[in-house]
Design an enzyme around this catalytic site. Structure first.
Site, PDB file in Angstrom:
ATOM      1  N   CYS A 160     -12.414 -15.239   7.107  1.00  9.65           N
ATOM      2  CA  CYS A 160     -12.984 -14.052   6.408  1.00  9.65           C
ATOM      3  C   CYS A 160     -14.043 -13.372   7.485  1.00  9.65           C
ATOM      4  O   CYS A 160     -14.495 -13.914   8.475  1.00  9.65           O
ATOM      5  CB  CYS A 160     -14.153 -14.645   5.354  1.00  9.65           C
ATOM      6  SG  CYS A 160     -14.995 -13.590   4.733  1.00  9.65           S
ATOM      7  N   PRO A 168       3.418   1.302  -4.596  1.00 13.43           N
ATOM      8  CA  PRO A 168       2.671   2.432  -3.623  1.00 13.43           C
ATOM      9  C   PRO A 168       1.239   2.512  -4.432  1.00 13.43           C
ATOM     10  O   PRO A 168       1.401   2.371  -5.742  1.00 13.43           O
ATOM     11  CB  PRO A 168       3.339   3.627  -3.748  1.00 13.43           C
ATOM     12  CG  PRO A 168       4.753   3.468  -4.296  1.00 13.43           C
ATOM     13  CD  PRO A 168       4.543   2.273  -4.792  1.00 13.43           C
ATOM     14  N   GLU A 169       0.334   2.341  -3.609  1.00  7.70           N
ATOM     15  CA  GLU A 169      -1.095   2.734  -4.346  1.00  7.70           C
ATOM     16  C   GLU A 169      -1.260   4.115  -4.658  1.00  7.70           C
ATOM     17  O   GLU A 169      -0.557   5.203  -4.180  1.00  7.70           O
ATOM     18  CB  GLU A 169      -2.037   2.231  -3.234  1.00  7.70           C
ATOM     19  CG  GLU A 169      -1.844   1.082  -2.798  1.00  7.70           C
ATOM     20  CD  GLU A 169      -2.639  -0.249  -3.219  1.00  7.70           C
ATOM     21  OE1 GLU A 169      -3.746  -0.108  -4.074  1.00  7.70           O
ATOM     22  OE2 GLU A 169      -2.314  -1.497  -3.073  1.00  7.70           O
ATOM     23  N   LYS A 200      -0.339   7.123 -10.537  1.00 10.03           N
ATOM     24  CA  LYS A 200       0.786   6.853  -9.688  1.00 10.03           C
ATOM     25  C   LYS A 200       2.200   7.674 -10.153  1.00 10.03           C
ATOM     26  O   LYS A 200       3.356   7.367  -9.513  1.00 10.03           O
ATOM     27  CB  LYS A 200       1.155   5.308  -9.692  1.00 10.03           C
ATOM     28  CG  LYS A 200      -0.146   4.610  -9.099  1.00 10.03           C
ATOM     29  CD  LYS A 200       0.601   3.077  -9.093  1.00 10.03           C
ATOM     30  CE  LYS A 200      -0.701   2.167  -8.815  1.00 10.03           C
ATOM     31  NZ  LYS A 200      -0.104   0.850  -8.654  1.00 10.03           N
ATOM     32  N   CYS A 215     -17.946 -14.280   6.615  1.00 11.86           N
ATOM     33  CA  CYS A 215     -18.291 -15.783   6.697  1.00 11.86           C
ATOM     34  C   CYS A 215     -17.547 -16.641   7.306  1.00 11.86           C
ATOM     35  O   CYS A 215     -18.015 -17.751   7.783  1.00 11.86           O
ATOM     36  CB  CYS A 215     -18.517 -16.179   5.348  1.00 11.86           C
ATOM     37  SG  CYS A 215     -17.050 -16.822   4.475  1.00 11.86           S
TER      38      CYS A 215
HETATM   39 ZN   LIG Z   1     -16.145 -14.956   2.975  1.00 13.46          ZN
END
Ligand SMILES: [Zn+2]
Length: 277
Positions: free
Chosen positions: A247, A2-3, A55, A250
């Site tokens: 992405c 877990p973050e 955490k 891009c």
């Molecule tokens: Zn990219």
């Protein structure tokens, strides 16, 4: 794992449900916890506060007793009304803290201990935590210094090191690096000051954005983590979980590689995050 934002939300939910209430029920399959309960019962104490430290999830009881849990990969805390069916099997239960209105159930929690108030300040693991990205007194300068101190290490590893910076897990690692245009494999020493400051500021911004979202009351986990500000659930993240997809900036395919000590999956765009060396 877990973050930090997941733990923060869990702590906030538990705090909302339990704080100020008397414990009427305590149960655990962990002998070192039940031993403390046998000697100095949890029942009858009040839950003073539940909070996150990096955490770690800290549940403070009256009479100077603190329950520290750490979720590692699979642990979680759920909140139920008494008698409500659990969403996890009984065998996954490790700890139950019940009040008259709610019961908090810790499932598959690998790290749990009771700490006396006086021992907390000396506590090894908590003392060594880096600046907490979700903390009110977050010290960005100290975070930058701790990152810089690991000049030879690859930045993706450094961001996961909770002694450097507390709160970033594997999802945010990839997201923060993308947002700052930094290659996960760049040694810290090769980064500019602007890049390091970007990582710290973006880490804090992403984590905070994900704990201030409006949440339904009494949920301990939501899959609503978001860094892109887009509302479509499929568009919430920049790179994490998107290997081979174009992405968002891009159009180049997102790359993936197991990386670091535990071979954690790292996602990045080779065009937007070029190697610096
Ligand atoms: Zn990219």
């Amino acid at each position: 794992m877990p973050e930090g934002d997941t733990i923060f939300r869990a702590a906030r939910t538990l705090h909302r449900a339990l704080a100020g209430k008397a414990v009427v029920r305590f149960e655990s399959v962990l002998p070192h916890l039940t031993r403390v309960h046998d000697d100095t019962p949890l029942t009858g104490r009040t839950v003073d506060e539940v909070r996150a430290a990096g955490k770690h999830l800290l549940m403070q009881f009256s009479g100077d007793l603190l329950l520290r849990t750490h979720m590692r990969m699979n642990g979680s805390w759920h909140i139920y009304r008494p008698g409500e069916p659990w969403q996890r099997p009984r065998r996954a239960m490790r700890i139950v803290v019940g009040t008259a209105d709610f019961e908090a159930v810790g499932f598959d929690i690998p790290v749990a201990e009771m700490i006396r108030g006086t021992d907390l300040r000396r506590h090894e693991e908590l003392r060594k935590l880096g600046p907490d990205l979700l903390g009110d007194e977050f010290d960005a300068g100290e975070a930058v210094r701790r990152i810089r101190a690991r000049g030879a290490s690859e930045v993706a590893d450094v961001l996961l090191n909770q002694r450097v910076l507390a709160g970033i897990g594997n999802v945010y690692k990839s997201e923060v690096l993308f947002a700052c245009g930094v290659s996960p494999f760049a040694p810290v020493a090769s980064l500019s000051d602007v890049q390091v400051e970007c990582l710290v500021a973006t880490g804090r911004r992403f984590l905070r954005a994900n704990v201030t979202d409006h949440l339904a009351p009494m949920t301990t986990y939501t899959g609503f983590r978001r860094t892109t500000r887009r509302s479509d659930p499929k568009e919430r993240l920049w790179v994490y979980g998107r290997a081979g997809d174009p992405c968002r900036t891009c159009g180049a395919p997102i790359s993936i590689r197991p990386h670091g000590r535990d071979a954690r999956l790292t996602y990045w765009c080779p065009t937007c995050q070029p190697s610096t060396s």
